[in-house]
Design an enzyme around this catalytic site. Structure first.
Site, PDB file in Angstrom:
ATOM      1  N   ASP A   1      64.744  34.703  -9.219  1.00 23.63           N
ATOM      2  CA  ASP A   1      64.432  35.136  -7.860  1.00 23.63           C
ATOM      3  C   ASP A   1      65.193  36.406  -7.479  1.00 23.63           C
ATOM      4  OD1 ASP A   1      62.600  33.156  -7.335  1.00 23.63           O
ATOM      5  OD2 ASP A   1      64.006  31.875  -6.247  1.00 23.63           O
TER       6      ASP A   1
ATOM      7  N   LYS B   1      54.598  34.784  -9.373  1.00 24.34           N
ATOM      8  CA  LYS B   1      55.269  34.293  -8.162  1.00 24.34           C
ATOM      9  C   LYS B   1      54.421  34.713  -6.960  1.00 24.34           C
ATOM     10  CE  LYS B   1      59.171  32.454  -9.729  1.00 24.34           C
ATOM     11  NZ  LYS B   1      59.710  31.191  -9.286  1.00 24.34           N
TER      12      LYS B   1
END
Length: 167
Positions: A52, A79
């Site tokens: 992330d 994502k």
């Protein structure tokens, strides 16, 4: 994030230290600093366990004096956005030298970064990373800044208290 943080993202402190920053970690918070006379060094890093943070890492790597290679993150193409392709395309608008590789990114330093309007591709992580870039590059405009509300609605307020350092 402090010494007691349970989030894996706390490992990012070690990454920044490896790049040349210093860290002061207390139970409840962490302060990251870098002396102006200490250049930020690029690194080779497998970010599969902190994927992330790839957009943030890529933005920070644009400020290093040596290349940074991020690996282990080919899966982040699926994502909220294509976090490799979209990130590279947007950073290229600023003059960044960023190459998408099979499993990550290669960021090569350049002194030619300039302002640009950057699209978030509906991805809060891209929006926040571009905001950080705006601390060191003039005239960065983040289109759709409200995208950060997914994970940190007060992000822009928090960013406003960090002193900008223009090159």
């Amino acid at each position: 994030l402090g010494a007691n943080a349970l989030q894996g993202d706390a490992r990012f402190v070690d990454v920044l230290v490896e790049m040349g920053c210093t860290a002061t970690v207390s139970a409840d918070d962490t302060v990251i600093m870098r002396r102006r006379d200490t250049p930020l060094r690029g690194i080779e890093i497998d970010m599969s366990d902190i994927s992330d943070l790839v957009p943030t890492m890529a933005v920070i790597a644009t400020q290093a004096v040596t290349p940074t290679r991020i690996t282990g993150v080919g899966f982040i193409r699926k994502k909220e956005s294509d976090r490799l392709g979209d990130l590279a395309d947007e950073l290229a608008k600023t003059g960044a030298d960023i190459t998408v590789e099979a499993d990550g990114l290669l960021i090569t330093p350049t002194d030619l970064l300039h302002g640009a309007a950057l699209d978030t591709h509906h991805d809060h992580r891209l929006g926040m990373a571009f905001g950080i870039l705006g601390l060191v590059v003039d005239d960065i405009v983040v289109n759709d800044p409200g995208v950060v509300s997914k994970s940190w609605p007060a992000f822009w307020d928090a960013l406003d208290v960090i002193p900008a350092r223009r090159q």
